[in-house]
Design an enzyme around this catalytic site. Structure first.
Site, PDB file in Angstrom:
ATOM      1  N   SER A  30       5.179  -6.509  -3.534  1.00 23.93           N
ATOM      2  CA  SER A  30       6.044  -5.747  -4.442  1.00 23.93           C
ATOM      3  C   SER A  30       7.470  -6.274  -4.364  1.00 23.93           C
ATOM      4  O   SER A  30       8.129  -6.499  -5.385  1.00 23.93           O
ATOM      5  CB  SER A  30       6.033  -4.263  -4.068  1.00 23.93           C
ATOM      6  OG  SER A  30       4.761  -3.722  -4.302  1.00 23.93           O
ATOM      7  N   ALA A  31       7.971  -6.466  -3.163  1.00 23.90           N
ATOM      8  CA  ALA A  31       9.362  -6.905  -3.004  1.00 23.90           C
ATOM      9  C   ALA A  31       9.505  -8.423  -3.145  1.00 23.90           C
ATOM     10  O   ALA A  31      10.424  -8.908  -3.826  1.00 23.90           O
ATOM     11  CB  ALA A  31       9.886  -6.461  -1.636  1.00 23.90           C
ATOM     12  N   HIS A  72       1.572   4.868   1.958  1.00 22.85           N
ATOM     13  CA  HIS A  72       2.994   4.635   1.694  1.00 22.85           C
ATOM     14  C   HIS A  72       3.721   4.239   2.986  1.00 22.85           C
ATOM     15  O   HIS A  72       4.822   4.723   3.263  1.00 22.85           O
ATOM     16  CB  HIS A  72       3.627   5.897   1.092  1.00 22.85           C
ATOM     17  CG  HIS A  72       3.117   6.227  -0.275  1.00 22.85           C
ATOM     18  ND1 HIS A  72       3.295   7.448  -0.870  1.00 22.85           N
ATOM     19  CD2 HIS A  72       2.439   5.472  -1.184  1.00 22.85           C
ATOM     20  CE1 HIS A  72       2.732   7.444  -2.076  1.00 22.85           C
ATOM     21  NE2 HIS A  72       2.212   6.251  -2.288  1.00 22.85           N
ATOM     22  N   GLU A 118       2.585 -16.963   0.546  1.00 22.38           N
ATOM     23  CA  GLU A 118       1.753 -15.759   0.438  1.00 22.38           C
ATOM     24  C   GLU A 118       0.388 -16.014   1.071  1.00 22.38           C
ATOM     25  O   GLU A 118      -0.257 -17.015   0.776  1.00 22.38           O
ATOM     26  CB  GLU A 118       1.610 -15.360  -1.041  1.00 22.38           C
ATOM     27  CG  GLU A 118       0.544 -14.328  -1.347  1.00 22.38           C
ATOM     28  CD  GLU A 118       0.689 -13.006  -0.591  1.00 22.38           C
ATOM     29  OE1 GLU A 118       1.805 -12.457  -0.516  1.00 22.38           O
ATOM     30  OE2 GLU A 118      -0.340 -12.518  -0.044  1.00 22.38           O
ATOM     31  N   ALA A 119      -0.026 -15.067   1.896  1.00 24.38           N
ATOM     32  CA  ALA A 119      -1.309 -15.228   2.593  1.00 24.38           C
ATOM     33  C   ALA A 119      -2.505 -15.052   1.660  1.00 24.38           C
ATOM     34  O   ALA A 119      -3.562 -15.648   1.871  1.00 24.38           O
ATOM     35  CB  ALA A 119      -1.396 -14.219   3.732  1.00 24.38           C
TER      36      ALA A 119
HETATM   37  C1  LIG Z   1      -4.093   1.609  -2.100  1.00 24.23           C
HETATM   38  C2  LIG Z   1      -2.624   1.834  -2.388  1.00 24.23           C
HETATM   39  C3  LIG Z   1      -2.268   2.693  -3.426  1.00 24.23           C
HETATM   40  C4  LIG Z   1      -0.892   2.916  -3.672  1.00 24.23           C
HETATM   41  N1  LIG Z   1      -0.524   3.647  -4.778  1.00 24.23           N
HETATM   42  C5  LIG Z   1       0.776   3.694  -5.140  1.00 24.23           C
HETATM   43  C6  LIG Z   1       1.193   4.271  -6.379  1.00 24.23           C
HETATM   44  O1  LIG Z   1       0.378   4.740  -7.174  1.00 24.23           O
HETATM   45  N2  LIG Z   1       2.519   4.280  -6.669  1.00 24.23           N
HETATM   46  C7  LIG Z   1       3.448   3.764  -5.829  1.00 24.23           C
HETATM   47  O2  LIG Z   1       4.645   3.830  -6.134  1.00 24.23           O
HETATM   48  N3  LIG Z   1       3.097   3.206  -4.656  1.00 24.23           N
HETATM   49  C8  LIG Z   1       1.794   3.121  -4.314  1.00 24.23           C
HETATM   50  N4  LIG Z   1       1.425   2.494  -3.167  1.00 24.23           N
HETATM   51  C9  LIG Z   1       2.478   1.982  -2.267  1.00 24.23           C
HETATM   52  C10 LIG Z   1       3.160   0.710  -2.742  1.00 24.23           C
HETATM   53  O3  LIG Z   1       2.261  -0.105  -3.463  1.00 24.23           O
HETATM   54  C11 LIG Z   1       3.738  -0.015  -1.534  1.00 24.23           C
HETATM   55  O4  LIG Z   1       4.704   0.830  -0.924  1.00 24.23           O
HETATM   56  C12 LIG Z   1       4.426  -1.326  -1.894  1.00 24.23           C
HETATM   57  O5  LIG Z   1       3.516  -2.178  -2.552  1.00 24.23           O
HETATM   58  C13 LIG Z   1       4.972  -2.003  -0.629  1.00 24.23           C
HETATM   59  O6  LIG Z   1       5.545  -3.225  -1.004  1.00 24.23           O
HETATM   60  P1  LIG Z   1       6.012  -4.292   0.083  1.00 24.23           P
HETATM   61  O7  LIG Z   1       6.722  -5.362  -0.664  1.00 24.23           O
HETATM   62  O8  LIG Z   1       6.691  -3.597   1.175  1.00 24.23           O
HETATM   63  O9  LIG Z   1       4.667  -4.861   0.719  1.00 24.23           O
HETATM   64  P2  LIG Z   1       3.423  -5.542   0.005  1.00 24.23           P
HETATM   65  O10 LIG Z   1       3.437  -5.253  -1.454  1.00 24.23           O
HETATM   66  O11 LIG Z   1       2.234  -5.141   0.793  1.00 24.23           O
HETATM   67  O12 LIG Z   1       3.693  -7.096   0.168  1.00 24.23           O
HETATM   68  C14 LIG Z   1       3.565  -7.824   1.346  1.00 24.23           C
HETATM   69  C15 LIG Z   1       3.024  -9.196   0.971  1.00 24.23           C
HETATM   70  O13 LIG Z   1       3.214 -10.057   2.070  1.00 24.23           O
HETATM   71  C16 LIG Z   1       2.039 -10.804   2.268  1.00 24.23           C
HETATM   72  N5  LIG Z   1       2.011 -11.176   3.693  1.00 24.23           N
HETATM   73  C17 LIG Z   1       1.946 -10.341   4.755  1.00 24.23           C
HETATM   74  N6  LIG Z   1       1.944 -11.042   5.901  1.00 24.23           N
HETATM   75  C18 LIG Z   1       2.032 -12.340   5.563  1.00 24.23           C
HETATM   76  C19 LIG Z   1       2.069 -13.539   6.310  1.00 24.23           C
HETATM   77  N7  LIG Z   1       2.008 -13.545   7.650  1.00 24.23           N
HETATM   78  N8  LIG Z   1       2.155 -14.721   5.634  1.00 24.23           N
HETATM   79  C20 LIG Z   1       2.201 -14.731   4.277  1.00 24.23           C
HETATM   80  N9  LIG Z   1       2.148 -13.618   3.512  1.00 24.23           N
HETATM   81  C21 LIG Z   1       2.075 -12.434   4.151  1.00 24.23           C
HETATM   82  C22 LIG Z   1       0.933  -9.852   1.869  1.00 24.23           C
HETATM   83  O14 LIG Z   1      -0.273 -10.543   1.620  1.00 24.23           O
HETATM   84  C23 LIG Z   1       1.535  -9.177   0.661  1.00 24.23           C
HETATM   85  O15 LIG Z   1       1.286  -9.856  -0.527  1.00 24.23           O
HETATM   86  C24 LIG Z   1       0.084   2.275  -2.875  1.00 24.23           C
HETATM   87  C25 LIG Z   1      -0.292   1.412  -1.846  1.00 24.23           C
HETATM   88  C26 LIG Z   1      -1.630   1.170  -1.619  1.00 24.23           C
HETATM   89  C27 LIG Z   1      -2.013   0.195  -0.532  1.00 24.23           C
END
Ligand SMILES: Cc1cc2nc3c(=O)[nH]c(=O)nc-3n(C[C@H](O)[C@H](O)[C@H](O)COP(=O)(O)OP(=O)(O)OC[C@H]3O[C@@H](n4cnc5c(N)ncnc54)[C@H](O)[C@@H]3O)c2cc1C
Length: 552
Positions: free
Chosen positions: A15-16, A472, A36-37
Site C-alpha cells: 500500500s505504501a 489492521h 518486492e518479495a
Molecule cells: C485481508 C485484509 C483485509 C483488509 N481489509 C481492509 C479494508 O477493507 N480497508 C482498509 O482500509 N484496510 C484493510 N486492510 C488493511 C490494509 O490493507 C493494510 O493496513 C495496508 O495494506 C498496510 O499497508 P503497508 O504498506 O503497511 O503494508 P503492505 O501493503 O502489506 O505492504 C508490504 C509489502 O512489502 C513486501 N515485503 C515485505 N517484506 C519484504 C521483504 N523482506 N522483501 C521484499 N518485499 C517485502 C510485501 O510483500 C508487501 O507487498 C486489510 C488487510 C488485510 C490483510
C-alpha cells in the site's frame, strides 16, 4: 555479487511502497529501485470486489504468518494475512475506504508526532484521492486512488432505520460527517474493479526510465556503514545481490516485516538481537513493540427468510453476474458483500466510537451453490464487531536470524480487561439492535454465541473461542517521542542516517477505522518529507531533502 546504485531503494511494493515509487520517480532526476518479495497482481479474483474474501488468505498471495498461541484466546493460533504481491495489502484487502477519526491524528500529535494532526494530514488524504463525489474540502478529485460509491442492498435501509430508532445518525459520507453512526464506506475501486496501489500508483509509473521494479525478490537486510544505511541485500532466483542507495533506503514492508527487517539488520532491542545471535548495530528497544490490531468476532443469526445475497450466489446467476461485470464493470460483482457498517460508542461518556460493526448479508463462509451440487446456506447473516481502540498490544520478534523464517507474532488479544469489557458491551449492543424493528423482523434466532449464552461468562467464553484479527496490524515501528518510539516525526529511524520507514507500522496508535487509506496518506506525506517539500511542493531545506544525518 551484482551491485547497482540508485538514489532511493524502496523495500516492499505494498500500500505504501507503491505510492512512494510513484511520487519519488515523478522527479526524473531520481533513480528509484523497488524490491518486492511477491509477484505481479494479474489474478482475476483479485480484481472482483464481491470475491474479496477469496483472496484474503490465499497462500499464493500471502506471507506464511500466524500468531503464537494466544493465552487469553484459548491458546489458539490466530490466522493473519499480509499481502505478498505487488500492491501488498491493497491487492488482497476488503476495499473499504475509511480514514479513522480526526481525534486519532490529534492523539498522534500528543505522542510527539508534530505535523500529523488531522489538519496536517487532510491535504494528503485529498491528494491521494479521486473521489466519486465532487471535489470538496473533505475529498480530492484528481489523485490516483479512485473511490466509488458503495452498492447498497435492500437491507441497508432496514439497518439505517433501526439505527435511527435507537438514536444513531445515518450518513452517506463518514469522512464529511465524521465516523459515527450507520452508513456504508466508499470502496477503493475503479470501474467496478479493485483499485490497489499497484494498479493506481505503481503500474502507471513503471514506464518511467528512472523506476526499476524487481519482483519475487526478498530483502534480507539493510546494509549499514557507521550507522548509515547505504543499501540492501536481497535474494532473487536464489542469488544474493546488493543494491546501493545514494540518498535513502525506505522501508515499506508492512507492520510484520518492517520490524523484522530492522532486527535482521541489527537495529532493535539489544537483548533480543543478542538472543538471536545478531550483532547489534543500534539498540532501539521499541522495534517490534506496540503491535496494535483491530480484533473482534461475529454474532451470527438465522434469518426468517432466505437472504437476497444467497440468490446471487446460485451458480448460474453468479456466472451471469461475472459476465456482466467483465463486460461493463457493473452488477453485484462490483460491490462488497456488505450491507452496512456502524461506528458506535459502547459507553456514553467516551468522546468517540470504540467499536465498528460490520453487517454482512450472509454467514462468513458463504459459497456458490446449485441444486444437486452444493446446498444453499441462505438463511444466515453475521454481525462482526471490531474493537477500534484496543488497549491490548503485542509484539513482533524474530524467530531466528534466518531471513526466510517468519517472524514471531504475539498479539496479546484480550490481555487488557478494558478490551474484554468493551467486547461484552458490544454483544449487548448488537442484541439490542437485532431486537429493534425493523431489524428484529429479519431474525429467526441467534445462532452464535446463541440464545443459550445469556450471561456474561458464556459470552466471554464465545469471545475467547472465536476472537480473530480484522487485519489492521500497525504500530511496530512507531514514530513519536516516547520511550519505545522508533522513528522521529519525519519517519527517520532514530540513530541511523539515510533510513526511513513509511507504512502502517509507523502509526503510534492505530486509527479507529480501516487502515489502507491512512497508510496511503502516510506514504504521500513521506514522499514530501523525503524530497524536502512542504505540501505545496516548496523546498524546505537541503538537509531535509537529503534525508539528513539524524543521529540521536
Ligand atoms: C485481508 C485484509 C483485509 C483488509 N481489509 C481492509 C479494508 O477493507 N480497508 C482498509 O482500509 N484496510 C484493510 N486492510 C488493511 C490494509 O490493507 C493494510 O493496513 C495496508 O495494506 C498496510 O499497508 P503497508 O504498506 O503497511 O503494508 P503492505 O501493503 O502489506 O505492504 C508490504 C509489502 O512489502 C513486501 N515485503 C515485505 N517484506 C519484504 C521483504 N523482506 N522483501 C521484499 N518485499 C517485502 C510485501 O510483500 C508487501 O507487498 C486489510 C488487510 C488485510 C490483510
Amino acid at each position: 555479487m551484482l551491485e547497482r546504485i540508485y538514489d532511493f531503494i524502496i523495500i516492499g511494493a505494498g500500500s505504501a511502497g507503491c505510492v512512494l515509487a510513484n511520487r519519488l520517480s515523478a522527479d526524473s532526476c531520481c533513480s528509484v529501485l523497488v524490491i518486492e518479495a511477491g509477484g505481479m497482481d494479474g489474478q482475476l479474483m483479485m480484481s472482483m470486489p464481491l470475491a474479496c474474501g477469496k483472496v484474503f488468505y490465499d497462500p499464493a498471495l500471502n506471507w506464511p504468518i500466524a500468531s503464537d498461541p494466544e493465552p487469553r484466546a484459548d491458546n489458539r493460533i490466530i490466522k493473519l494475512a499480509a499481502g505478498r504481491v505487488i500492491g501488498g495489502g491493497s491487492s488482497i484487502n476488503g476495499m473499504m475506504y475509511t480514514r479513522g477519526h480526526p481525534r486519532d491524528y490529534d492523539r498522534w500529535v500528543q505522542l510527539g508526532c508534530t505535523s500529523w494532526s488531522y489538519e496536517d494530514v487532510l491535504p494528503y488524504f485529498r491528494k491521494a484521492e479521486s473521489n466519486w463525489r465532487r471535489e470538496s474540502g473533505t475529498h480530492g478529485h484528481s489523485g490516483p486512488l479512485t473511490t466509488s460509491p458503495p452498492l447498497k442492498d435492500r437491507l441497508f435501509d432496514v439497518f439505517a432505520e433501526t439505527g435511527r430508532k435507537l438514536g444513531y445518525g445515518v450518513t452517506d459520507d463518514f469522512e464529511r460527517d465524521g465516523p459515527e453512526g450507520f452508513g456504508l464506506p466508499d470502496t477503493t475501486t475503479h470501474a467496478g474493479r479493485r483499485a490497489s496501489t499497484s494498479q493506481r500508483y505503481l503500474r502507471p509509473a513503471l514506464k518511467r526510465a528512472n523506476l526499476t521494479l524487481v519482483c519475487r525478490a526478498q530483502t534480507n537486510r539493510i546494509l549499514l556503514e557507521d550507522k548509515h544505511a547505504v543499501g540492501v541485500e536481497y535474494v532473487k532466483n536464489g542469488i544474493v545481490q546488493q543494491a546501493r542507495a545514494r540518498r535513502e533506503v525506505l522501508l515499506s514492508a508492512g507492520a510484520f516485516n518492517s520490524p523484522k527487517l530492522l532486527m535482521l539488520s541489527g537495529i532493535g532491542p539489544a537483548d533480543h538481537l543478542h538472543e538471536m545471535g545478531i550483532a547489534c548495530a543500534h539498540d532501539l528497544p521499541g522495534v517490534g513493540r506496540n503491535l496494535q490490531d483491530h480484533y473482534g468476532f461475529s454474532v451470527v443469526y438465522r434469518t426468517r427468510g432466505r437472504m437476497d445475497f444467497d440468490g446471487q450466489m446460485r451458480l448460474d446467476r453468479l456466472t451471469g453476474s461475472v459476465l456482466q461485470w467483465k463486460l461493463t464493470g457493473r452488477g453485484p460483482i462490483s460491490g462488497l458483500p456488505l450491507t452496512a457498517i456502524a461506528f458506535l460508542r459502547t459507553r456514553e461518556e467516551i468522546p468517540s466510537p470504540d467499536i465498528e460493526l460490520l453487517f454482512t448479508p450472509a454467514s462468513l463462509d458463504a459459497q456458490a451453490w446449485f441444486p444437486g451440487w452444493r446446498p444453499a446456506n441462505g438463511q444466515k447473516m453475521a454481525i462482526s464487531v471490531s474493537l477500534m481502540r484496543p488497549a491490548s498490544s503485542g509484539r513482533v520478534m524474530l524467530r531466528a536470524a534466518d531471513p526466510s523464517a517468519p517472524p514471531r507474532i504475539i498479539l496479546n488479544y484480550l490481555a487488557e480487561p478494558e478490551d474484554r469489557v468493551t467486547l461484552l458491551r458490544a454483544v449487548h449492543l448488537i442484541r439490542t439492535i437485532m431486537r429493534t424493528e425493523p431489524a428484529a423482523s429479519l431474525v429467526e434466532r441467534e445462532l452464535s454465541p446463541g440464545v443459550g449464552a445469556c450471561d456474561d461468562e458464556s459470552v466471554a467464553a464465545h469471545i475467547r473461542a472465536t476472537v480473530r484479527s480484522m487485519q489492521h496490524a500497525s504500530g511496530t515501528c512507531a514514530m513519536g517521542n516516547g520511550q519505545n518510539s522508533v522513528l522521529d516525526p519525519d519517519l527517520r529511524v532514530r540513530g541511523i542516517a539515510g533510513l526511513r520507514v513509511a507504512d502502517a507500522s509507523v502509526m503510534p496508535v492505530v486509527i479507529a477505522g480501516h487502515t489502507n487509506a491512512p497508510t496511503i496518506m502516510i506514504a504521500e506525506k513521506a514522499a514530501d518529507l523525503i524530497l524536502g517539500r512542504s505540501f505545496h511542493g516548496a523546498a524546505v531545506g537541503r538537509s531535509a531533502a537529503l534525508g539528513a544525518h539524524h543521529l540521536t
